[in-house]
Design a protein around this motif. Structure first.
Motif, PDB file in Angstrom:
ATOM      1  N   SER A   8      -9.737   8.393 -58.885  1.00  0.00           N
ATOM      2  CA  SER A   8      -9.628   8.272 -57.423  1.00  0.00           C
ATOM      3  C   SER A   8      -9.965   9.590 -56.735  1.00  0.00           C
ATOM      4  O   SER A   8     -10.632   9.598 -55.692  1.00  0.00           O
ATOM      5  N   TYR A  32     -15.220  11.011 -44.870  1.00  0.00           N
ATOM      6  CA  TYR A  32     -13.838  11.251 -44.457  1.00  0.00           C
ATOM      7  C   TYR A  32     -13.726  12.366 -43.425  1.00  0.00           C
ATOM      8  O   TYR A  32     -12.792  13.146 -43.437  1.00  0.00           O
ATOM      9  N   LYS A  50     -16.303  12.439 -49.688  1.00  0.00           N
ATOM     10  CA  LYS A  50     -16.065  13.522 -48.720  1.00  0.00           C
ATOM     11  C   LYS A  50     -17.314  14.380 -48.580  1.00  0.00           C
ATOM     12  O   LYS A  50     -17.669  14.781 -47.479  1.00  0.00           O
ATOM     13  N   ARG A  60      -5.534  -0.870 -46.100  1.00  0.00           N
ATOM     14  CA  ARG A  60      -5.838  -1.210 -47.486  1.00  0.00           C
ATOM     15  C   ARG A  60      -4.633  -1.155 -48.405  1.00  0.00           C
ATOM     16  O   ARG A  60      -4.606  -1.861 -49.415  1.00  0.00           O
ATOM     17  N   LEU A  61      -3.634  -0.330 -48.091  1.00  0.00           N
ATOM     18  CA  LEU A  61      -2.511  -0.149 -49.005  1.00  0.00           C
ATOM     19  C   LEU A  61      -1.194  -0.732 -48.503  1.00  0.00           C
ATOM     20  O   LEU A  61      -0.523  -1.475 -49.219  1.00  0.00           O
ATOM     21  N   PHE A  77      -9.539   7.658 -41.342  1.00  0.00           N
ATOM     22  CA  PHE A  77      -9.158   7.697 -42.756  1.00  0.00           C
ATOM     23  C   PHE A  77      -7.775   7.093 -42.960  1.00  0.00           C
ATOM     24  O   PHE A  77      -7.579   6.215 -43.809  1.00  0.00           O
ATOM     25  N   TYR A  78      -6.793   7.539 -42.170  1.00  0.00           N
ATOM     26  CA  TYR A  78      -5.428   7.029 -42.330  1.00  0.00           C
ATOM     27  C   TYR A  78      -5.305   5.577 -41.871  1.00  0.00           C
ATOM     28  O   TYR A  78      -4.538   4.810 -42.458  1.00  0.00           O
ATOM     29  N   LYS A  79      -6.055   5.189 -40.886  1.00  0.00           N
ATOM     30  CA  LYS A  79      -6.040   3.795 -40.442  1.00  0.00           C
ATOM     31  C   LYS A  79      -6.542   2.885 -41.558  1.00  0.00           C
ATOM     32  O   LYS A  79      -5.933   1.846 -41.855  1.00  0.00           O
ATOM     33  N   ASN A  80      -7.629   3.279 -42.197  1.00  0.00           N
ATOM     34  CA  ASN A  80      -8.165   2.492 -43.314  1.00  0.00           C
ATOM     35  C   ASN A  80      -7.199   2.455 -44.488  1.00  0.00           C
ATOM     36  O   ASN A  80      -7.040   1.421 -45.137  1.00  0.00           O
ATOM     37  N   LYS A  81      -6.545   3.575 -44.790  1.00  0.00           N
ATOM     38  CA  LYS A  81      -5.586   3.603 -45.903  1.00  0.00           C
ATOM     39  C   LYS A  81      -4.392   2.709 -45.621  1.00  0.00           C
ATOM     40  O   LYS A  81      -3.902   2.020 -46.518  1.00  0.00           O
ATOM     41  N   ILE A  82      -3.917   2.710 -44.391  1.00  0.00           N
ATOM     42  CA  ILE A  82      -2.779   1.853 -44.034  1.00  0.00           C
ATOM     43  C   ILE A  82      -3.167   0.387 -44.192  1.00  0.00           C
ATOM     44  O   ILE A  82      -2.413  -0.409 -44.762  1.00  0.00           O
ATOM     45  N   TYR A  91     -12.951  10.252 -54.086  1.00  0.00           N
ATOM     46  CA  TYR A  91     -12.681  10.875 -52.779  1.00  0.00           C
ATOM     47  C   TYR A  91     -13.590  12.082 -52.569  1.00  0.00           C
ATOM     48  O   TYR A  91     -14.187  12.243 -51.510  1.00  0.00           O
TER      49      TYR A  91
END
Length: 103
Positions: free
Chosen positions: A67, A80, A75, A93-94, A86-91, A71
């Motif tokens: 991972s 990124y 990057k 997806r996870l 970035f954080y919106k996509n992580k929230i 990344y």
């Protein structure tokens, strides 16, 4: 043309799937491998104990390494640059699948 030190995306995808499968198998076999599992007494299976012990030290480092490599590659390509995105996509997806499956 790719340099000789770059991993092809097909190989990287395969390694990532293997690592994810190891993480899932490790967590599935822990109940049967440890008679004193913190969440209650489970049925002990010596074969699963061996499998769990072998995977125990490598499943997460392999997954984190792959991972991190992905990344770093993205990057460098500028994927990124926007931290909010970035954080919106992580929230999405996870955390959303986590709460859906956990509920």
């Amino acid at each position: 043309m790719k340099g000789s030190n770059q991993i092809s995306s097909d190989n990287l995808t395969f390694y990532r799937v293997v690592a994810m499968t190891m993480v899932v198998l490790y967590h599935c076999t822990c109940y049967y491998a440890h008679p004193t599992w913190p969440f209650g007494e489970g049925p002990y299976n010596p074969v699963l104990k061996i499998i769990t012990t072998l995977m125990g030290g490598i499943h997460m480092p392999v997954f984190v390494f792959i991972s991190g490599y992905l990344y770093w590659m993205l990057k460098r390509k500028g994927h990124y640059d926007d931290l909010v995105l970035f954080y919106k996509n992580k929230i999405l997806r996870l955390l959303v699948p986590y709460f859906v499956m956990g509920g």
